[in-house]
Design a protein around this motif. Structure first.
Motif, PDB file in Angstrom:
ATOM      1  N   ASP A  24       0.868  -1.177   0.000  1.00 46.44           N
ATOM      2  CA  ASP A  24       0.000   0.000   0.000  1.00 46.44           C
ATOM      3  C   ASP A  24       0.905   1.228   0.000  1.00 46.44           C
ATOM      4  O   ASP A  24       1.935   1.231   0.683  1.00 46.44           O
ATOM      5  N   ASP A  58      -2.892  -3.251  -2.513  1.00 46.01           N
ATOM      6  CA  ASP A  58      -3.708  -2.111  -2.907  1.00 46.01           C
ATOM      7  C   ASP A  58      -3.813  -2.072  -4.426  1.00 46.01           C
ATOM      8  O   ASP A  58      -2.927  -2.546  -5.145  1.00 46.01           O
ATOM      9  N   VAL A  59      -4.895  -1.511  -4.930  1.00 47.73           N
ATOM     10  CA  VAL A  59      -5.131  -1.482  -6.376  1.00 47.73           C
ATOM     11  C   VAL A  59      -4.351  -0.357  -7.047  1.00 47.73           C
ATOM     12  O   VAL A  59      -3.757  -0.536  -8.109  1.00 47.73           O
ATOM     13  N   HIS A  60      -4.344   0.813  -6.421  1.00 46.68           N
ATOM     14  CA  HIS A  60      -3.686   1.982  -7.012  1.00 46.68           C
ATOM     15  C   HIS A  60      -2.329   2.196  -6.360  1.00 46.68           C
ATOM     16  O   HIS A  60      -2.235   2.516  -5.175  1.00 46.68           O
ATOM     17  N   GLY A  64      -1.752  -2.307  -8.677  1.00 49.19           N
ATOM     18  CA  GLY A  64      -1.680  -3.645  -8.107  1.00 49.19           C
ATOM     19  C   GLY A  64      -1.660  -4.753  -9.137  1.00 49.19           C
ATOM     20  O   GLY A  64      -0.987  -5.768  -8.971  1.00 49.19           O
ATOM     21  N   ALA A  93      -6.817  -8.351  -2.841  1.00 43.30           N
ATOM     22  CA  ALA A  93      -6.850  -6.904  -3.026  1.00 43.30           C
ATOM     23  C   ALA A  93      -7.551  -6.251  -1.843  1.00 43.30           C
ATOM     24  O   ALA A  93      -8.617  -6.697  -1.416  1.00 43.30           O
ATOM     25  N   SER A 133      -8.605  -2.395  -1.000  1.00 40.89           N
ATOM     26  CA  SER A 133      -8.605  -1.074  -1.634  1.00 40.89           C
ATOM     27  C   SER A 133      -9.760  -0.221  -1.146  1.00 40.89           C
ATOM     28  O   SER A 133     -10.789  -0.725  -0.702  1.00 40.89           O
ATOM     29  N   SER A 176     -11.214   1.594  -3.299  1.00 39.43           N
ATOM     30  CA  SER A 176     -12.048   1.655  -4.502  1.00 39.43           C
ATOM     31  C   SER A 176     -13.014   0.479  -4.582  1.00 39.43           C
ATOM     32  O   SER A 176     -12.646  -0.658  -4.310  1.00 39.43           O
ATOM     33  N   ASP A 233     -11.724  -1.525 -11.433  1.00 38.48           N
ATOM     34  CA  ASP A 233     -10.629  -1.885 -10.529  1.00 38.48           C
ATOM     35  C   ASP A 233     -10.761  -3.329 -10.059  1.00 38.48           C
ATOM     36  O   ASP A 233      -9.783  -4.081 -10.015  1.00 38.48           O
ATOM     37  N   TYR A 259     -11.197  -9.636  -3.239  1.00 40.06           N
ATOM     38  CA  TYR A 259     -11.170  -8.172  -3.266  1.00 40.06           C
ATOM     39  C   TYR A 259     -12.065  -7.682  -2.135  1.00 40.06           C
ATOM     40  O   TYR A 259     -13.263  -7.980  -2.117  1.00 40.06           O
ATOM     41  N   THR A 310     -12.894  -4.116   0.446  1.00 46.07           N
ATOM     42  CA  THR A 310     -12.671  -2.675   0.576  1.00 46.07           C
ATOM     43  C   THR A 310     -12.158  -2.341   1.967  1.00 46.07           C
ATOM     44  O   THR A 310     -12.274  -3.133   2.912  1.00 46.07           O
ATOM     45  N   LYS A 311     -11.593  -1.157   2.090  1.00 43.92           N
ATOM     46  CA  LYS A 311     -10.954  -0.761   3.344  1.00 43.92           C
ATOM     47  C   LYS A 311     -11.951  -0.407   4.439  1.00 43.92           C
ATOM     48  O   LYS A 311     -11.549  -0.043   5.547  1.00 43.92           O
TER      49      LYS A 311
END
Length: 219
Positions: free
Chosen positions: A10, A54-56, A62, A80, A82, A84, A89, A101, A103-104
């Protein structure tokens, strides 16, 4: 039993510190990185069980890390994590080889559970991202079997009404705790229903269940 070895990727140091704190002693964090190049080098050197990705990221995102290492490290699982929840993504990292995947906004307990499940070979994703994940599986996975008529599928007939409810929520990616809250039953009861569902359908894990449910138009 040895702890799951996790590598954190990240570009925000405070996020990495927070994830470390949430994971606690349940895992062994073997390294961390803030950009693609550092991540590729560090993951290659440490060969972790799970990469929280992280994706970005600076240097390509990522999916670039995944594309660089997935074939080289077949025993490493990728999850993942993220902020987003954009479809592009989600699909990009799933197509690149991520096993899940989230999310945070995920809680610490659910993140620990997600890491454990991914390490065991399961697929994990935040519930509202289920459609994106299924799209990615359809695009990259083996050709699905011809869709069966749910009314005549023999496996479905083996499930009780409650087991069908649990099955659909499991296939959509909900945790045991979330299922219990939605159905007003205990986590132990959810676990019992989940075990019965997998046994009756002759499936091994949630990944297979998700594919079975999608094939039978039950999502």
């Amino acid at each position: 039993m040895s702890r799951t070895r996790v590598y954190l990727v990240d570009d925000h140091a405070m996020v990495r510190a927070g994830v470390r704190a949430e994971l606690g002693d349940d895992v062994e964090v073997v390294g961390e990185a803030a950009d693609v190049a550092t991540a590729v080098t560090g993951i290659r050197e440490t060969t972790p069980d799970v990469v929280l990705l992280d994706v970005h990221l600076p240097g390509g995102g990522g999916h670039a890390v995944l594309q660089s290492l997935r074939a080289e490290l077949p025993g490493t699982r990728w999850l993942a994590l993220s902020v987003s929840d954009a479809a592009e993504d989600v699909i990009a990292v799933i197509r690149a080889g991520a096993r899940g995947y989230v999310t945070k906004t995920i809680s610490g307990a659910d993140l620990r559970d997600a890491v454990r499940r991914v390490a065991e070979g399961d697929v994990v994703f935040s519930p509202r991202l289920a459609g994106f994940v299924l799209d990615a599986f359809a695009a990259t996975g083996p050709a699905p079997a011809p869709a069966a008529d749910p009314a005549t599928d023999p496996g479905l007939d083996l499930l009780s009404a409650r087991e069908r409810e649990v099955m659909q929520l499991l296939a959509r990616g909900y945790t045991y705790r979330e299922i219990g809250g939605r159905l007003f039953i205990s986590v132990k009861t959810v676990e019992s229903h989940a075990s019965n569902v997998l046994r009756k359908l002759q499936l091994s894990n949630r990944n297979e269940l998700t594919r079975w449910a999608a094939t039978n138009r039950l999502l």
